[in-house]
Design a protein around this motif. Structure first.
Motif, PDB file in Angstrom:
ATOM      1  N   LYS A  64       0.815  -1.215   0.000  1.00 46.12           N
ATOM      2  CA  LYS A  64       0.000   0.000   0.000  1.00 46.12           C
ATOM      3  C   LYS A  64       0.851   1.268   0.000  1.00 46.12           C
ATOM      4  N   ALA A  65       2.080   1.173   0.477  1.00 47.16           N
ATOM      5  CA  ALA A  65       2.967   2.342   0.548  1.00 47.16           C
ATOM      6  C   ALA A  65       4.173   2.213  -0.375  1.00 47.16           C
ATOM      7  N   GLY A  66       4.283   1.108  -1.062  1.00 44.57           N
ATOM      8  CA  GLY A  66       5.395   0.883  -1.966  1.00 44.57           C
ATOM      9  C   GLY A  66       5.156  -0.372  -2.784  1.00 44.57           C
ATOM     10  N   LEU A  67       5.868  -0.491  -3.869  1.00 41.27           N
ATOM     11  CA  LEU A  67       5.699  -1.614  -4.780  1.00 41.27           C
ATOM     12  C   LEU A  67       6.651  -2.747  -4.437  1.00 41.27           C
ATOM     13  N   LEU A  68       6.171  -3.973  -4.566  1.00 35.38           N
ATOM     14  CA  LEU A  68       6.961  -5.147  -4.211  1.00 35.38           C
ATOM     15  C   LEU A  68       7.243  -6.003  -5.438  1.00 35.38           C
TER      16      LEU A  68
END
Length: 360
Positions: free
Chosen positions: A291-295
């Motif tokens: 939700k706060a960064g891409l994985l």
């Protein structure tokens, strides 16, 4: 409360040192009397300026030094009437365990690097703090009882280390991709170099900046020099404050192969970067599970390249993920870490707390 942290040293190059220094200074701000026992290092002046009293304790793994450490720690606990001892690394925990048992003082251990085999020894604590959920699960598999284990997710926003830092962004050429970390295999920099080579074929104006140093710096520089994109890759080297680079970057990438709970992610999110991290250890938790960064999968340069292209092909998408980096950013403050850690101390001091002798 009188709190004694025990640490191998206070030099800059280790993330666990940053975490311990941040915590000690934050505990002073909350009204506690705090001591730091170590071999000393770069942060001693910062500790002093923030009211943390430093005590020299040798940590070399040689019998004469260990005996001096045992005696010194025993004397310090008695002299300052310490309520809680908090050890941050294996050597510190092994030194502190018999003294805490003898004096009846709770020993708290924090597992910063659970990928090390010696991390099992951190189970010696009356209470064991894991820096992410994944680390906690790993310590349970190693035999640490859930009842003595507590997860306190790393966070560094608002730390004393950030006081007075530059808020002026570095003038990086956009679109800029930034890596900050040690130049050793665990951080996965070769994966990023390979991914950037692919991305650069489609986005020739992209730039990659690498901040940090380590034993493989020359090997990684040679690898980068052999790429077609070499002229757009900059090795900045070591810096005492990478934050201005984060402020100047568009995308922050952490392609680690193993990383229990890297502090650098809270700093990159605070700076407002769009963040891409590998889906290992504590990275997903620090990125709010996407939700706060891409994985992306670890050890997969192709997947990393696809994600970078996904961001670069649409400026509005890049802007959106920069905004998403602020999702629940308040959860990554050092004050939250300090308060949750104090709760662990109070549990350990309770009459019903398990004795260190019962540690797994």
């Amino acid at each position: 409360m009188r709190i004694l942290h025990v640490l191998n040293h206070t030099r800059r190059q280790n993330g666990h040192v940053h975490a311990a220094v941040d915590l000690a200074c934050a505990q002073v701000k909350l009204g506690h009397e705090v001591f730091m026992a170590s071999e000393g290092g770069d942060f001693d002046s910062l500790l002093k300026a923030n009211g943390v009293k430093t005590i020299y304790i040798p940590h070399q793994r040689k019998i004469p030094h260990l005996l001096r450490a045992l005696f010194g720690l025993h004397r310090a606990i008695g002299r300052y009437d310490v309520d809680v001892v908090h050890a941050h690394m294996m050597t510190s925990a092994v030194i502190a365990f018999p003294i805490c048992k003898l004096r009846g003082v709770p020993l708290i251990t924090t597992v910063h690097n659970e990928f090390e085999k010696s991390a099992t020894l951190m189970g010696l604590g009356t209470r064991v703090i894991a820096v992410s959920d994944v680390v906690g699960a790993s310590m349970q598999r190693r035999g640490v009882r859930p009842s003595k284990l507590k997860v306190v997710l790393n966070g560094t926003i608002g730390s004393s280390r950030s006081t007075g830092r530059s808020e002026e962004p570095k003038p990086l050429r956009s679109p800029s991709i930034l890596f900050v970390g040690g130049l050793h295999p665990r951080k996965g920099l070769p994966d990023l170099l390979d991914a950037f080579e692919v991305v650069h074929k489609s986005y020739s104006d992209a730039r990659l900046y690498i901040v940090g140093d380590g034993p493989l710096r020359e090997e990684y520089k040679a690898r980068a020099a052999a790429l077609d994109s070499a002229r757009d890759i900059t090795f900045v080297g070591s810096t005492t404050d990478p934050y201005p680079y984060m402020l100047g970057a568009d995308i922050f990438v952490l392609p680690s192969h193993a990383d229990p709970a890297p502090l650098v992610l809270s700093e990159a999110r605070e700076a407002g970067c769009a963040v891409v991290g590998s889906s290992v250890d504590g990275i997903p938790q620090l990125l709010e599970h996407g939700k706060a960064g891409l994985l992306v999968p670890p050890r997969d340069p192709a997947a990393l390249a696809d994600m970078l292209r996904h961001l670069l092909e649409a400026p509005s998408r890049l802007s959106e993920w920069r905004q998403k980096s602020q999702f629940r950013i308040e959860h990554l403050t050092i004050e939250r870490v300090a308060r949750e850690t104090l709760e662990v101390y109070n549990e350990a001091r309770a009459p019903s707390a398990a004795s260190p002798a019962m540690a797994s």
